[in-house]
Design a protein around this motif. Structure first.
Motif, PDB file in Angstrom:
ATOM      1  N   ARG A 159       0.827  -1.194   0.000  1.00  0.00           N
ATOM      2  CA  ARG A 159       0.000   0.000   0.000  1.00  0.00           C
ATOM      3  C   ARG A 159       0.866   1.250   0.000  1.00  0.00           C
ATOM      4  NH1 ARG A 159      -4.014  -0.182   4.298  1.00  0.00           N
ATOM      5  NH2 ARG A 159      -3.914  -2.445   4.045  1.00  0.00           N
ATOM      6  N   LEU A 160       0.247   2.361  -0.331  1.00  0.00           N
ATOM      7  CA  LEU A 160       0.893   3.673  -0.259  1.00  0.00           C
ATOM      8  C   LEU A 160       0.246   4.470   0.862  1.00  0.00           C
ATOM      9  CD1 LEU A 160       1.881   6.108  -3.084  1.00  0.00           C
ATOM     10  CD2 LEU A 160       0.290   6.894  -1.331  1.00  0.00           C
ATOM     11  N   LEU A 161       1.074   5.152   1.640  1.00  0.00           N
ATOM     12  CA  LEU A 161       0.617   6.009   2.729  1.00  0.00           C
ATOM     13  C   LEU A 161       1.131   7.423   2.507  1.00  0.00           C
ATOM     14  CD1 LEU A 161       1.515   3.692   5.761  1.00  0.00           C
ATOM     15  CD2 LEU A 161      -0.715   3.906   4.676  1.00  0.00           C
ATOM     16  N   SER A 162       0.281   8.398   2.737  1.00  0.00           N
ATOM     17  CA  SER A 162       0.739   9.783   2.698  1.00  0.00           C
ATOM     18  C   SER A 162       1.604  10.062   3.919  1.00  0.00           C
ATOM     19  CB  SER A 162      -0.456  10.734   2.666  1.00  0.00           C
ATOM     20  OG  SER A 162      -1.161  10.685   3.903  1.00  0.00           O
ATOM     21  N   ARG A 163       2.290  11.192   3.909  1.00  0.00           N
ATOM     22  CA  ARG A 163       3.155  11.521   5.033  1.00  0.00           C
ATOM     23  C   ARG A 163       2.361  11.651   6.327  1.00  0.00           C
ATOM     24  NH1 ARG A 163       7.302  10.221   7.318  1.00  0.00           N
ATOM     25  NH2 ARG A 163       8.024   9.955   5.177  1.00  0.00           N
ATOM     26  N   ARG A 164       1.174  12.253   6.267  1.00  0.00           N
ATOM     27  CA  ARG A 164       0.411  12.389   7.513  1.00  0.00           C
ATOM     28  C   ARG A 164      -0.125  11.034   7.986  1.00  0.00           C
ATOM     29  NH1 ARG A 164      -5.276  15.556   6.261  1.00  0.00           N
ATOM     30  NH2 ARG A 164      -6.039  14.285   4.540  1.00  0.00           N
TER      31      ARG A 164
END
Length: 330
Positions: A159-164
């Motif tokens: 998965r991809l996660l944003s910085r926040r």
């Protein structure tokens, strides 16, 4: 310093047979996007040439960083270390065995640019045995009923996660980590897509039946206390059943003079109740053990070496400064 656009976190455990092919495929997928990126490898105490290969990759490619553990601490610890290493605006988590296709990463980055904080690549069940597929479906149905968060069948660590979103994951201090539940618990806008399941490119899977069973138990216990409540309900049901049965026996004896059931009924009741009591004690013991583990407050892992510092840390853990920083981060 300009913030990197993408960090790719790759936990590795005895992946020397496939690591070179994976790295080449990942570079080939990332370079055409024309975005700045870094690849953060985490060696989870491998016993093969994985650590040496990562050291060589970091020495030849400035976009590669790595951390190596002093022993095998598990994939959850490796993912946590990789998230702490990452510096990108978006962070992609994936495995090194090529079961997570690198060519899907640009698609995940594109969805992230549309405003999603989490982008989940959800695999189908193609190629799996009928037994494993059936057990997985039963497990996820049970999880959806028991857990306080939504866990989707096929939605794993790719998965991809944003910085926040990454900062939110790192703010959670627990030692017994179940990432699938954590990713669901933090929330945020999430997009997902399905890809066809592929086999490992080389090597052997590290997830045998026993490991999968233990991981499943962790998932059931990490985000709810329903097993304890189930034990209470079971005890109440058994008590009421026993009371009704006792009244039925007394009535039959009083009205018809029927002899009370003997040895067989007694032994069946004792064995059944003993089994339920042991199972209940096991559930309680699991929760008490987790409380004990959390109370010790040990670091999640011990670093052997990184690409910036090749000197091994002391046996008890990292240097005092690094350990303090790790505790602040955790």
């Amino acid at each position: 310093m300009t913030m990197l656009q993408v960090s790719v976190v790759v936990p590795c455990y005895n992946e020397s047979e496939v690591l070179g092919a994976f790295h080449s495929a990942l570079i080939a997928a990332l370079e055409p996007t024309r975005q700045s990126f870094e690849i953060c490898y985490v060696d989870d105490g491998s016993s093969d040439r994985t650590r040496r290969q990562l050291s060589e990759l970091a020495g030849t490619d400035p976009r590669v960083r790595y951390t190596s553990f002093s022993r095998n601490f598990g994939k959850e610890a490796a993912m946590l270390a990789g998230l702490r290493m990452s510096r990108g605006n978006a962070v992609v988590l994936m495995d090194a065995d090529l079961q997570h296709p690198p060519e899907l990463v640009p698609r995940m980055m594109e969805l992230h640019r549309h405003g999603y904080d989490q982008v989940v690549a959800q695999r189908d069940r193609a190629g799996e045995s009928a037994l494993r597929t059936a057990l997985s479906r039963v497990y996820y149905r049970l999880v959806r009923r028991c857990m306080d968060v939504e866990v989707v069948d096929g939605a794993g660590d790719f998965r991809l996660l944003s910085r926040r979103a990454v900062d939110s994951v790192l703010s959670l201090p627990e030692s017994n980590r179940f990432s699938k539940g954590i990713f669901s618990w933090i929330g945020f806008d999430t997009a997902s897509f399905t890809y066809r399941n592929v086999k490992r490119a080389a090597g052997q899977s590290k997830w045998g039946g026993r490991n999968l069973l233990n991981y499943g138990i962790d998932g059931l216990l990490s985000f709810n206390s329903r097993p304890l409540r189930l034990a209470i309900h079971t005890g109440l049901c058994l008590f009421l059943s026993a009371l009704v049965y006792a009244l039925w026996i007394i009535t039959n004896v009083a009205l018809y003079g029927v002899d009370a059931p003997g040895y067989t009924t007694l032994m069946t009741s004792v064995v059944a109740l003993s089994g339920i009591q042991l199972a209940t004690l096991g559930v309680i013991g699991e929760y008490v053990g987790r409380i004990y583990h959390e109370a010790k407050n040990r670091p999640h892992y011990v670093v052997r070496e990184t690409d910036t510092s090749r000197a091994a840390f002391p046996v008890g853990g990292p240097s005092s400064a690094a350990f303090a920083q790790s505790r602040m981060e955790s």
